[in-house]
Design a protein around this motif. Sequence first.
Motif, short mmCIF file in Angstrom:
data_model
loop_
_atom_site.label_atom_id
_atom_site.label_comp_id
_atom_site.label_asym_id
_atom_site.label_seq_id
_atom_site.Cartn_x
_atom_site.Cartn_y
_atom_site.Cartn_z
N ALA A 1 0.83 -1.21 0.00
CA ALA A 1 0.00 0.00 0.00
C ALA A 1 0.87 1.25 0.00
O ALA A 1 0.54 2.24 -0.67
CB ALA A 1 -0.92 0.00 1.22
N GLY B 1 2.24 1.87 -3.31
CA GLY B 1 1.22 1.94 -4.33
C GLY B 1 0.33 3.15 -4.11
O GLY B 1 0.82 4.29 -3.96
N ALA B 2 -0.97 2.91 -3.98
CA ALA B 2 -1.94 3.99 -3.92
C ALA B 2 -2.31 4.37 -2.50
O ALA B 2 -3.37 4.96 -2.24
CB ALA B 2 -3.20 3.60 -4.69
N ASP C 1 -5.09 1.64 -1.90
CA ASP C 1 -4.45 0.58 -2.69
C ASP C 1 -5.25 -0.72 -2.56
O ASP C 1 -5.95 -0.97 -1.58
CB ASP C 1 -3.02 0.37 -2.20
#
Length: 628
Positions: free
Chosen positions: A88, A91-92, A96
């Motif tokens: 996470a 990532g986003a 995520d």
Amino acid sequence: MQVPKFLFSSVKSANLVSIRRHRVIQISAVTGTGLLASSMAARGITFDIFLLGLFSLVVTATLAYKYHVTTSSYLLLGAMSSMLFALAATGAGVFDIAMLGYPGVIIFAALLGGIVLFGTVLSLVILQCVTLTWLIMQGTVSPNPPVLSWPHVLFIIVIYVITGFSVFILVQDIRRLMLSLQREIAKVEQNRAHIQHLAHHDPLTNLPNRLMGERLFNDKLRESEAEGLQLALLFIDLDNFKPVNDALGHAAGDRFLQQISQTITDNLSIDECLIRFGGDEFIVLASRIKHKSQIDTLCRKIITWCATEFDVFQTKVVVSGSIGVAQAPFDGMNFKQLCRKADIAMYEAKSKGRNRFEYYDVKLDKESDEKFTLIQRLRPAVQANELAVYYQPLVDLSSGKICAVEALLRWPQSNGGMVFPDKFIPLAESSGLIIPIGKWVLDQACHFCAKQHKNGYSHLSVAVNLSFAQFKDGTLPSIVSQALASSQLPPQYLELELTESILADETGNISQQLDEIKALGVQFAIDDFGTGYSNLNYLRTFSAKKLKIDRIFINTLGVDDNEEPLVSAIIQMAESLGMQTVAEGIENESALSKLIGMGCDVGQGYYWSKPVPQDEIERLIKENSASA
């Protein structure tokens, strides 16, 4: 055998550890497979995170395999949550796809441990979410929303599969727990029903017991009352059951009780039921009785069933049954009350010869109360030496000289009355008091006879009756020996009178005791001949000195000629066996003349004297000696 609680806890704990170990290996394998599939489509740092996660899962599975279950559980859940945090963070952020995996981690925590592990993992997940949010808000971590691609779909599927697997395992465990609980509840209900059955049924025969019998009695009584009919309670006691146990053992006795109870049960009608009261005692409840003849018929049938020949461990066993009957409402409405009354009636049946039935009567209660009162008075009377020995002379019919005296027990009362032996001797026998009483009588008789020898009547002997109960504890030979030693009476002047029933007994050590007494030099006489077994084999094998003809054959001599041939035959038979005959109950000159003519040796009866105290018998002996 009851398992100790600590062992049960240990077994339970071991099973739980084994399940958790299996779950850790399962989850590691499924998660590892998902990571392996996802790593094939991953690139860059995501691939590295997957590889690190796979390594952690291998280590976790290895630790679990080696039974380091707690460590492997913490490592597994810590590695999975950390991997999701890393994915996470790179990532986003909190948006995520990796955030979808946290519910699965929480479910795994619930599966693998207790409240500590679950609380730790849940706190870690919350902390990671808060930390990730704070890092993004501080600008330390910059969310990098990916461009949607098929690898992302694959990663979502993997997360769903792992989460779904965790939910599936959790549900299966819950189902298994519910099934286990249902099985345990069923076992508890089954055990409760079994305990309830045992509480109301006899474990040996499976018949209703006394407690259940009272319930059945109340139910059947209500049914009979509603129809205006009677209820009969039959109290059954098996005659001669004790020898079965003594000779064949208790296992055979138990088997016999099972067979006889089954036989009776199979033959009873729907309105009748058999209850085991205890030991060899049973109760039959018969409802809807219209006429007394129905009870009579049932009693006769039960007596027949009891007398059936049973095969017990390859041995043929036959007993009989005595039955007492009480009826509701005539004799009462209470189960315990009717049991007591039927029991009293049963003992009346036994006293009248056994293998029969008797109905309860109020007079039986009175007799029972009298017996109870008498036995309560008898024990202190024995301890206070209130009993007395009376003596009745035995006369040589050829010379008219007193040749012996018979010692007879009496119980004088303070009001001048007398309780005779036929009233209290049976009570003394049943209560065990006959042992000290018999010893005391024997001592008194031996000392009396020894005293007469010192007074110059050295020809005199003394006769003492023996009870069957005196042989039970095996001490009779030593009691006789002690009485002779303390009185210094020569043993040939002591005569012990035995009934034929004592000689016929083959169950105990009576024969051995008689041989020991005979070895002392004591003489024996067979008492009440003609009223018992009258087995000539006993006369042939047992060397008694005298044969006493029962008074029932003597009373009518000189009045009724029917008894003469029998009395004459007994005298001739005794003479052929080298035995003297003693005629009891001579009361008149006519009977005396007949007996002398038949060749009878000795006479005893009111014609000369009734039983009298010691001072009176001494006077009679003195007078008889002077006149002879």
